[in-house]
Design an enzyme around this catalytic site. Structure first.
Site, PDB file in Angstrom:
ATOM      1  N   TYR A 115      -2.384 -32.507 -29.409  1.00 34.67           N
ATOM      2  CA  TYR A 115      -1.620 -33.575 -30.049  1.00 34.67           C
ATOM      3  C   TYR A 115      -0.125 -33.493 -29.755  1.00 34.67           C
ATOM      4  CZ  TYR A 115      -5.904 -34.279 -32.829  1.00 34.67           C
ATOM      5  OH  TYR A 115      -7.190 -34.508 -33.258  1.00 34.67           O
ATOM      6  N   LYS A 159     -12.348 -21.234 -29.656  1.00 34.01           N
ATOM      7  CA  LYS A 159     -13.384 -21.399 -28.634  1.00 34.01           C
ATOM      8  C   LYS A 159     -13.055 -20.435 -27.488  1.00 34.01           C
ATOM      9  CE  LYS A 159     -17.074 -23.773 -27.480  1.00 34.01           C
ATOM     10  NZ  LYS A 159     -18.351 -23.677 -28.211  1.00 34.01           N
ATOM     11  N   ASP A 190     -17.357 -24.443 -33.218  1.00 30.11           N
ATOM     12  CA  ASP A 190     -18.532 -25.301 -33.429  1.00 30.11           C
ATOM     13  C   ASP A 190     -19.487 -24.674 -34.459  1.00 30.11           C
ATOM     14  OD1 ASP A 190     -18.884 -23.315 -31.544  1.00 30.11           O
ATOM     15  OD2 ASP A 190     -19.988 -24.554 -30.120  1.00 30.11           O
ATOM     16  N   ASP A 214      -7.957 -30.487 -37.411  1.00 26.84           N
ATOM     17  CA  ASP A 214      -8.146 -31.885 -37.780  1.00 26.84           C
ATOM     18  C   ASP A 214      -9.631 -32.123 -38.060  1.00 26.84           C
ATOM     19  OD1 ASP A 214      -7.619 -34.532 -38.181  1.00 26.84           O
ATOM     20  OD2 ASP A 214      -7.376 -35.037 -36.069  1.00 26.84           O
ATOM     21  N   ASP A 218     -11.949 -32.375 -41.935  1.00 29.73           N
ATOM     22  CA  ASP A 218     -12.792 -33.528 -42.272  1.00 29.73           C
ATOM     23  C   ASP A 218     -14.225 -33.076 -42.545  1.00 29.73           C
ATOM     24  OD1 ASP A 218     -10.517 -35.039 -41.694  1.00 29.73           O
ATOM     25  OD2 ASP A 218     -11.637 -36.621 -40.691  1.00 29.73           O
TER      26      ASP A 218
END
Ligand code: NAI
Ligand code: MG
Length: 321
Positions: A115, A159, A190, A214, A218
């Site tokens: 971002y 990751k 993940d 982010d 959520d």
């Protein structure tokens, strides 16, 4: 005197922030609230979404209460949220998720990664660079360690099995945690998303880079009943901005049904940050009392409007103060 800037922004920001601002007026009538309009609506009307005078004002206050800003549909104007984070040096995004078996805090790096706006779009390819720096990682890891020190432990999400940048992030963050004496473990992002859903009780403070944070927050919002309930703090070395995790929600904007809880809990984080934990506690208790009584907005299966829910919280607050 303590001064805070209040920015409603666009969409449901205009509906939920007034509720939170009223709660702040009840709790801290001695604080000055300075209103400021920023965002898409203003850009459409005036051609500017955010300028230097706005930044000067935002730098002059003790904290900012922020709603949400709508992105320009086709990227016609640069993101106000990203510009604010950059201009105010808000490198840490703190997202507590409490409820439904979860009591965790996602600490999201807010200034680097995908971002950061390092992008090129050409005719046949597009590229977004994901840069992670030592300085950026060290400072967010220190923020996460400071939080974890007062709680249970720290988990680093990454990751590193695939991405070199994540091996770098993980190694530096582990080093900071070791230096600060914080108990730390780590998990692939993940698998972590699934495990946070399955076994939230295993997690406490979770440190992640920008986009992973982010997404993870959520995902974790599932435990509390969705985005309408998640507050956040954006912190830097000097400035602090508090906002719901959700955006401007154009699908429900203007209907008066948005859940103001995330905005109210963001105001509670602001109160705590400015040294009034008692007022923060009163505000959280009032919100919980009203939710517990079953007065809820439609996102939680209820029929209350934003105003009705907000009024109920204010009545409960007024009884307590
Ligand atoms: P969103 O968070 O605005 O909405 C996602 C879904 O959650 C929608 O179905 C919405 O109705 C629901 N929702 C969100 N907050 C709610 C609330 N308080 N009460 C009830 N339901 C709620 O995310 P979306 O739709 O991806 O983005 C909309 C716009 O907001 C975009 O332009 C996006 O760029 C912007 N945005 C701005 C942010 C900010 O200013 N910090 C953060 C996230 C998105
Ligand atoms: Mg998001």
């Amino acid at each position: 005197m303590t001064r805070i800037a209040v920015v409603e922004g666009d969409g449901i920001g205009k509906e939920v922030i007034p509720v939170a601002a009223r709660a702040l007026s009840v709790l801290r009538p001695d604080w000055e609230q300075v209103r400021l309009e920023l965002g898409f609506e203003r850009w459409r009307r005036t051609g500017t979404a955010l300028d230097d005078r706005d930044l000067e004002l935002l730098r002059s206050v003790d904290a900012v209460l922020f709603g949400a800003v709508q992105s320009a549909p086709n990227g016609e104007y640069p993101s106000v949220v990203l510009a604010l984070r950059r201009a105010l040096g808000l490198f840490a995004n703190i997202r507590p998720i409490r409820g439904g078996g979860a009591d965790l805090v996602v600490v999201r790096e807010n200034s680097e990664g995908l971002y950061a706006g390092r992008e090129r779009v050409e005719a046949d390819r597009a590229c977004t660079e994901r840069v992670i720096t030592r300085t950026g990682t060290e400072r967010i890891a220190r923020t996460a360690c400071r939080l974890a020190a007062g709680r249970r432990h720290l988990t680093i999400g990454h990751k590193a099995n695939v991405l070199a940048a994540d091996r770098f992030f993980l190694e530096i963050a582990r080093g900071v945690a070791a230096g600060e004496g914080v108990a730390v473990d780590d998990a692939f992002i993940d698998a972590l998303c699934l495990d946070v859903l399955r076994r939230p009780e295993r997690y406490d403070v979770i440190l992640v880079e920008n986009m992973f944070g982010d997404i993870l927050s959520d995902v974790a919002a599932f435990h509390v009943g969705g985005l309408g309930l998640l507050p956040s703090a954006n912190l830097g070395d000097r400035y602090a901005l508090f906002e719901p995790v959700h955006g401007s929600a154009p699908d429900i904007a203007g209907r008066g049904i948005a859940n103001p809880t995330a905005a109210l809990l963001s105001a509670a984080m602001l109160l705590e940050h400015l040294g009034d934990p008692r007022a923060a506690h009163l505000l959280r208790s009032s919100v919980e009392t009203v939710l517990f009584r079953g007065e809820r907005t439609p996102d939680l299966g209820g029929t209350a409007t934003t105003m009705e829910f907000g009024d109920a919280v204010l009545v409960s607050l007024q009884k307590m103060v």
